[in-house]
Enzyme design. Structure first.
Site, mmCIF file in Angstrom:
data_model
loop_
_atom_site.group_PDB
_atom_site.id
_atom_site.type_symbol
_atom_site.label_atom_id
_atom_site.label_comp_id
_atom_site.label_asym_id
_atom_site.label_seq_id
_atom_site.Cartn_x
_atom_site.Cartn_y
_atom_site.Cartn_z
ATOM 1 N N LYS A 80 15.923 48.331 -14.285
ATOM 2 C CA LYS A 80 16.191 48.891 -15.617
ATOM 3 C C LYS A 80 15.199 48.298 -16.613
ATOM 4 O O LYS A 80 14.847 47.115 -16.520
ATOM 5 C CB LYS A 80 17.629 48.529 -16.004
ATOM 6 C CG LYS A 80 18.165 49.204 -17.257
ATOM 7 C CD LYS A 80 19.639 48.820 -17.473
ATOM 8 C CE LYS A 80 20.240 49.434 -18.716
ATOM 9 N NZ LYS A 80 21.665 49.072 -18.877
ATOM 10 N N SER A 113 24.695 52.944 -19.822
ATOM 11 C CA SER A 113 23.311 53.028 -20.225
ATOM 12 C C SER A 113 22.305 52.966 -19.080
ATOM 13 O O SER A 113 21.152 53.336 -19.269
ATOM 14 C CB SER A 113 23.017 51.892 -21.199
ATOM 15 O OG SER A 113 23.130 50.638 -20.553
ATOM 16 N N SER A 157 28.022 49.900 -18.189
ATOM 17 C CA SER A 157 26.702 50.527 -18.074
ATOM 18 C C SER A 157 26.122 50.583 -16.677
ATOM 19 O O SER A 157 25.107 51.244 -16.453
ATOM 20 C CB SER A 157 25.709 49.833 -19.011
ATOM 21 O OG SER A 157 25.910 50.273 -20.333
#
Lengths: 486, 486
Positions: free
Chosen positions: B76, B151, B175
């Site tokens: 990420k 997210s 997330s």
């Protein structure tokens, strides 16, 4: 200006830079005068993703200082973020301590000019990280140097117990002595290791009523002289302002003022309408600090007799002047060295003289402490005994002490090597005196004629003997013989 | 090629497949599909192939290549890498190149992982749909009209679409788990403190935790073996003495005897019909394996969202203060003074949702509101922790849906932040309590969109949690389904 009756009220905020090798939350070296931004890492510049890790040594030094200031040390303390935006603060929050300071509710004793002491209450002492420095050099821009960012600072806050500029100065000097004693800080004022912020106001009595002037906080003072002068100036300024405007704490705002050393004035920087909102909250990146009893005991072992007490004890126990006791106790190692030498048999006043007149001068030149000159306390005691016993002259003692920094030889050996042992043998000296008297009939006559000339002639004859013996005759013994013969 | 992690690394280690071939194959898939899906903000093809060739050489000489031996892994874009940017999908950090690797990145590399790219996310991990990315749109591989969740939407979509063997996400309020649920893959949020946060760009520091997103439970266990463990650079990472790291892979296929699973009726009934149905079927699967199902009450969990949006935003308001245009981030042009630098840079650099959360957090910490909001939230957080502690006295794990719905359509919730926040209603509690939680595929709704089953276990019980998840996986084949796009 009308003649007003007033009391001066001063409280202090003091920032003390701790004597650690590395910064508060990262492993960068503490530096001074290095190239800008050369002592930084992702943590102290607040890079995205970086995390702080507490410097345990800084916490221990703070607790030690807290103990020396007679504070209660918190069993549980934590880190809080203090938020404000300023370019020298890379994260835009400072890691500090808010509602649970490491130390609180203590006191410090300060010496007063009249020889007495006064107790000033300490509100709290907490640990925090320093900010960087904004540089405004040239051009239409500013630069930021973050070398200082993250340096551990102990912030000490006193109650408003100080009532004159001299007292404020005295506290500053005493605190410097204490933190140096404990190795908590180098406390070098020129390097900004100690920064003082007095909060000053006056309680004025007029027509039987008391008026309080608005508090002024003088920022960032870093010399004892500036501390004293700025408070004196501020007192006069507030008196004058009150006389002109009648403004009080109720009608006026708290102000922040800077000190212009050249002009000898405080200058208005900011008027605080209300308290800043720093939005303190516990820093989730750090874990709280819990002091166990054993850890506290370990820290407490670093405590020692405080300089103010030690100075007083030196006066009483060693029969020294207050001045000499002050000089000897200014540094802990020097005071320790002195006491060790006395314990080894040196007469206290003699040891004191050797240390203050010879040792400290050499230490100053060598940029070390007197205890680090390479002289053992035992040898210093022996040297003092030789001087006391008349085996060597005071001048010779100085020469020998200088030599002692270069060799481990005992002072007696050095004295013999340098031929500095005094002649105390009366019979031998009598022969020499006879000879000198015979050679200097005129002077002998002058002595015998009495009056003004007599004293000078005695001195001359004594000098001749000393010259003859290359300075090694004990002047006391020679004087006795002369007295007898003339 | 089946690119799941464990199988691929076994094949590579045994010399059946070359790492370079696997990496090239993954890049073929990326080049074919990612223009449609939008998982990656950046990829490192040349570097990845070069690294995999080096690894192949190492393997061919019989050397150990690490437990992730040549598998292509995605990260990420909020974890710092020395290669490429670490943008957090924000204009603010679009050009931020970190000078250091996050601890997890270092661990992956030393385990032989080939890092192939950095994935899209909601800006600064704030969001539940990846729609808040300022740089890229990511779609759900199962239905391109739908969001991938967030997210960590980029990581989940990449794993689902076979564009990496496994990925890392970060989970502050769901997330990792929510996008894993939306994309039909496995997502594990470890216990707070189990995985180092050093190098993870902080959102809510007391909640953030890095974890794996994988095609199956075994891969999640494998990834945990690589990334778990104490890190001296992260004070909140738990030391080995307090909680030794367990081998998650060793017994992954061993079912747990006398398994007790708790369900929370109030949660299941709040979910969509299809989700409720899938969860009830999952409960039946466990029953058939002999698990005992107990109903429990967790009375404070209904306050999770309220507590979360105070705690997380308060911490974020501090964490994001550093992006001010002075040290980091976008600097606005046309500046009058330093206040201007802050205001204009932050106004232009942050997206709407980030600004909303900074405002919320700033408000919650402001003087006069702190006690009513932040302090109260901390108290309720403790009650939520208590709910979990009591629950785990009665069971091995708690079973609830990961989300009340399946993936929703783009734009559906963008105008109603509260509706968006509520999509995390089931995941937030695990972050507030700090316990580990996993989402695994457990069915599909009427629109062929994946449904996620969430299991939560006591702190540091990742090994057991993964085994319980594996028990379900071994009896079902939801995890084997692949989205139509590939």
């Amino acid at each position: 200006m009308e003649n007003l009756e007033y009391k001066i009220i001063v409280g202090l905020e003091i920032h003390v830079q701790l004597l650690t090798k590395s910064k508060m939350f990262c492993s960068c070296a503490i530096s001074f005068g290095e190239r800008a931004n050369s002592r930084v890492c992702p943590v102290c510049v607040g890079m995205p993703g970086s995390l702080p890790v507490m410097n345990k040594k800084a916490v221990e030094l703070s607790a030690l200082a807290g103990m020396a200031l007679n504070c209660k040390i918190a069993k549980f303390t934590k880190w809080d973020r203090k938020s404000y935006y300023y370019p020298d603060l890379p994260k835009n929050y400072q890691i500090s301590q808010y509602d649970l300071p490491l130390a609180a509710a203590g006191f410090i004793e300060i010496p007063l000019e009249n020889g007495q002491t006064k107790t000033i209450r300490i509100t709290r002492a907490h640990l925090e990280e320093d900010a960087g420095k904004n540089l405004h050099t040239t051009g239409n821009f500013s630069q930021v140097d973050l070398n200082r960012a993250g340096t551990p600072l102990l912030e000490i806050v006193t109650e408003p117990d100080l009532s004159s500029a001299a007292e404020v100065r005295s506290l500053a000097v005493e605190l410097q002595r204490i933190v140096r004693y404990l190795g908590v800080s180098e406390a070098d004022m020129q390097k900004g290791h100690m920064r003082f912020e007095p909060n000053v106001n006056l309680h004025i009595t007029k027509d039987g009523k008391e008026y309080k002037t608005p508090i002024a906080e003088i920022k960032n003072l870093n010399s004892f002289r500036a501390i004293e002068r700025s408070v004196d100036y501020e007192v006069q300024r507030q008196l004058d302002e009150f006389s002109r405007t009648g403004i009080t704490m109720e009608t006026g705002n708290k102000t922040t003022r800077g000190w212009d050393d050249d002009a000898g004035k405080t200058v208005l920087q900011r008027e605080k309408e209300e308290a800043n909102d720093y939005r303190y909250f516990p820093d989730p990146d750090l874990v709280p600090v819990e002091f166990t009893d054993s850890w506290l005991a370990e820290i407490r072992a670093g405590l020692c007799e405080m300089p103010i007490k030690r100075q007083l004890r030196f006066v009483n126990e060693y029969d020294l002047s207050d001045y000499d006791a002050g000089v000897l106790t200014a540094e802990r190692t020097t005071a320790d060295f002195f006491e060790e030498a006395v314990k080894s048999g040196g007469q206290s006043k003699r040891v004191c003289n050797l240390l203050t007149q010879v040792g400290l001068k050499m230490a100053n030149e060598a940029n070390c402490s007197a205890a680090e000159l390479g002289i053992t306390a035992e040898n210093l005691a022996k040297l003092a005994k030789m001087a006391d016993g008349g085996q060597i002259s005071a001048t010779a003692a100085k020469t020998i002490m200088e030599k002692m920094t270069q060799t481990a030889d005992e002072p007696k050996v050095i004295a013999e090597q340098l031929n500095l042992i005094q002649k105390n043998d009366t019979a031998e000296l009598e022969v020499i005196v006879e000879k000198i008297l015979a050679e200097n009939a005129k002077a002998v006559e002058d002595v015998k004629s009495g009056g003004k000339k007599s004293k000078a002639a005695k001195g001359f004859l004594l000098g001749q003997v000393m010259q003859k013996t290359k300075g090694r005759a004990n002047p006391k013994v020679v004087a006795e013989i002369l007295e007898r013969k003339l | 090629m089946d690119c799941n992690c464990k199988k691929l690394r076994d094949d590579i280690a045994a010399g059946r497949i070359k790492s370079a071939e696997a990496v090239e194959a993954v890049f073929d898939t990326i080049e074919k599909n990612d223009s449609k899906i939008g998982s990656y903000i950046s990829t490192f093809k040349e570097q990845a192939i070069a690294n995999s060739k080096q690894l192949d050489e190492k393997i061919s000489t019989g050397k150990s290549a690490g437990i992730l031996a040549g598998t292509p892994i995605a990260i990420k874009d909020n974890m710092c890498t020395t290669f490429g940017a670490t943008s957090c999908a924000s204009k603010m950090l679009e050009n931020f190149h970190a000078p250091y690797n996050a601890t997890v990145v270092e661990k992956l590399i030393s385990a032989g992982a080939i890092i192939i790219g950095k994935t899209n996310m909601d800006e600064f991990a704030m969001g539940s749909s990846t729609e808040n990315s300022a740089l890229l749109k990511t779609v759900n591989p199962w239905n391109t009209q739908c969001v991938p969740g967030g997210s960590s939407g980029g990581s989940a979509a990449a794993v689902a679409a076979g564009m990496c063997s496994a990925a890392l996400g970060s989970d502050t309020g769901g997330s990792i788990r929510q996008p894993a649920s939306f994309c039909g893959v496995v997502g594990l949020k470890p216990t707070y403190g189990r995985v180092s946060r050093f190098g993870l760009v902080a959102f809510g520091s007391s909640l953030d935790q890095i974890g794996p997103i994988t095609q199956n439970v075994t891969d999640a266990a494998l990834m945990m073996n690589v990334i778990a463990g104490h890190d001296p650079a992260d004070s909140t990472s738990v030391d080995e003495k307090t909680a030794p790291v367990c081998d998650c892979l060793e017994k992954i296929d061993e079912p747990i005897g006398n398994l007790k699973i708790a369900v929370v009726p109030q949660f299941n009934t709040g979910a969509d019909g299809d989700v409720q149905k899938a969860i009830n079927e999952a409960i039946e699967v466990y029953k058939k394996m002999g698990a005992e199902i107990v109903e429990i009450d967790m009375p404070h969990l209904e306050y999770s969202v309220a507590v979360y949006y105070i705690v997380a935003t308060a911490e974020a308001s501090g964490n994001l203060a550093r992006y001010d245009g002075v040290h980091y981030g976008h600097r606005a042009e046309d500046i009058e003074n330093y206040i201007d630098v802050y205001c204009k840079s932050r106004a232009a650099g942050f997206g709407k949702e980030v600004k909303r959360r900074i405002m919320l957090g700033t408000y919650a910490l402001s003087s006069g509101y702190y006690d009513a909001y932040y302090l109260k939230a901390l108290k309720v957080r403790n009650l939520i922790r208590g709910d979990f502690l009591r629950a785990f006295e009665k069971c091995d794990c708690v079973l609830i849906p990961t989300c009340p719905t399946t993936a929703f359509k783009f734009g559906e919730k963008m105008d109603d932040p509260l509706k968006m926040y509520l999509s995390d209603v089931y995941t937030i509690a695990a972050n507030l309590a700090g316990v580990p939680a996993i989402s695994i595929p457990c069915g599909f709704d009427g629109n062929d969109l994946p449904i996620g089953l969430q299991l939560m276990a006591p702190a540091f019980g990742e090994d057991k949690l993964l085994r319980i998840a594996r028990m379900f996986e071994s009896k079902t084949d939801w995890h084997k389904r692949r989205p139509p796009i590939i």
